[in-house]
Design a protein around this motif. Sequence first.
Motif, PDB file in Angstrom:
ATOM      1  N   ALA A  90      82.423  60.432  82.436  1.00  0.00           N
ATOM      2  CA  ALA A  90      83.362  59.563  81.715  1.00  0.00           C
ATOM      3  C   ALA A  90      84.370  60.458  81.015  1.00  0.00           C
ATOM      4  O   ALA A  90      84.079  61.050  79.979  1.00  0.00           O
ATOM      5  CB  ALA A  90      82.606  58.697  80.705  1.00  0.00           C
ATOM      6  N   LYS A  91      85.541  60.591  81.626  1.00  0.00           N
ATOM      7  CA  LYS A  91      86.554  61.470  81.029  1.00  0.00           C
ATOM      8  C   LYS A  91      87.367  60.681  80.011  1.00  0.00           C
ATOM      9  O   LYS A  91      87.666  59.497  80.209  1.00  0.00           O
ATOM     10  CB  LYS A  91      87.429  62.121  82.087  1.00  0.00           C
ATOM     11  CG  LYS A  91      88.281  61.183  82.902  1.00  0.00           C
ATOM     12  CD  LYS A  91      89.062  61.944  83.972  1.00  0.00           C
ATOM     13  CE  LYS A  91      89.815  60.965  84.862  1.00  0.00           C
ATOM     14  NZ  LYS A  91      90.485  61.641  85.957  1.00  0.00           N
ATOM     15  N   THR A  92      87.704  61.345  78.924  1.00  0.00           N
ATOM     16  CA  THR A  92      88.432  60.707  77.834  1.00  0.00           C
ATOM     17  C   THR A  92      89.827  61.300  77.769  1.00  0.00           C
ATOM     18  O   THR A  92      89.990  62.496  77.540  1.00  0.00           O
ATOM     19  CB  THR A  92      87.691  60.908  76.498  1.00  0.00           C
ATOM     20  OG1 THR A  92      86.343  60.436  76.637  1.00  0.00           O
ATOM     21  CG2 THR A  92      88.379  60.155  75.377  1.00  0.00           C
ATOM     22  N   LEU A  93      90.815  60.444  78.004  1.00  0.00           N
ATOM     23  CA  LEU A  93      92.215  60.863  78.029  1.00  0.00           C
ATOM     24  C   LEU A  93      92.907  60.406  76.753  1.00  0.00           C
ATOM     25  O   LEU A  93      92.657  59.304  76.256  1.00  0.00           O
ATOM     26  CB  LEU A  93      92.911  60.255  79.251  1.00  0.00           C
ATOM     27  CG  LEU A  93      92.251  60.564  80.599  1.00  0.00           C
ATOM     28  CD1 LEU A  93      92.908  59.766  81.718  1.00  0.00           C
ATOM     29  CD2 LEU A  93      92.302  62.046  80.896  1.00  0.00           C
ATOM     30  N   SER A  94      93.810  61.248  76.227  1.00  0.00           N
ATOM     31  CA  SER A  94      94.469  60.999  74.943  1.00  0.00           C
ATOM     32  C   SER A  94      95.948  60.685  75.138  1.00  0.00           C
ATOM     33  O   SER A  94      96.671  61.463  75.759  1.00  0.00           O
ATOM     34  CB  SER A  94      94.357  62.234  74.050  1.00  0.00           C
ATOM     35  OG  SER A  94      93.036  62.710  74.014  1.00  0.00           O
ATOM     36  N   PHE A  95      96.386  59.569  74.567  1.00  0.00           N
ATOM     37  CA  PHE A  95      97.770  59.127  74.688  1.00  0.00           C
ATOM     38  C   PHE A  95      98.355  58.766  73.322  1.00  0.00           C
ATOM     39  O   PHE A  95      97.616  58.553  72.367  1.00  0.00           O
ATOM     40  CB  PHE A  95      97.855  57.877  75.583  1.00  0.00           C
ATOM     41  CG  PHE A  95      97.438  58.121  77.005  1.00  0.00           C
ATOM     42  CD1 PHE A  95      98.365  58.518  77.955  1.00  0.00           C
ATOM     43  CD2 PHE A  95      96.113  57.957  77.392  1.00  0.00           C
ATOM     44  CE1 PHE A  95      97.979  58.747  79.274  1.00  0.00           C
ATOM     45  CE2 PHE A  95      95.725  58.189  78.703  1.00  0.00           C
ATOM     46  CZ  PHE A  95      96.662  58.584  79.641  1.00  0.00           C
ATOM     47  N   MET A  96      99.683  58.642  73.292  1.00  0.00           N
ATOM     48  CA  MET A  96     100.387  58.151  72.115  1.00  0.00           C
ATOM     49  C   MET A  96     101.007  56.814  72.489  1.00  0.00           C
ATOM     50  O   MET A  96     101.739  56.715  73.475  1.00  0.00           O
ATOM     51  CB  MET A  96     101.481  59.144  71.684  1.00  0.00           C
ATOM     52  CG  MET A  96     102.146  58.798  70.373  1.00  0.00           C
ATOM     53  SD  MET A  96     101.030  58.836  68.960  1.00  0.00           S
ATOM     54  CE  MET A  96     100.871  60.587  68.670  1.00  0.00           C
TER      55      MET A  96
END
Length: 156
Positions: free
Chosen positions: A44-50
């Motif tokens: 489960a990869k966790t991607l970071s966005f704005m």
Amino acid sequence: MSIVKVREYFKQYGMEEKILEFEESSATVELAAQAVGCEPARIAKTLSFMVEEKPVLIVTAGDAKIDNSKYKGFFKTKAKMLSRDEVEELIGHGVGGVCPFGIKEGVSVYLDVSMKRFQTVFPAAGSGNSAIELTIPELEKYSNCTGWVDVCKNWE
């Protein structure tokens, strides 16, 4: 150190012992899959966005990719990933160990439907050499997610 925050976070649920730490790196989907002994899709990869000046995490299956049109359809804005420096500052974990646990306040967490095909998945646990195996209902509970989204492609 981030893994300490994550361990403390899971301690309140009596689950800190479920955190796996490895001698080798688990900072990428492929390395994590080798470390835990599963197929890459179950990482489960966790991607970071704005999004609208606020940090957002999207947890996806390891084989999924963000679909820009689906993302824009849901968030009403173009996908803008955080830089390496922004991730640590705004989320509270460094790249390679980003997870939806023990994060800074004000960060919204979304889970992508690409993970629903698995009984369990392995998100990171705050460091580039850690993971925790969780069922989908556990991931939903412990991530304090805002909700489920369908913003990925290449996994179906």
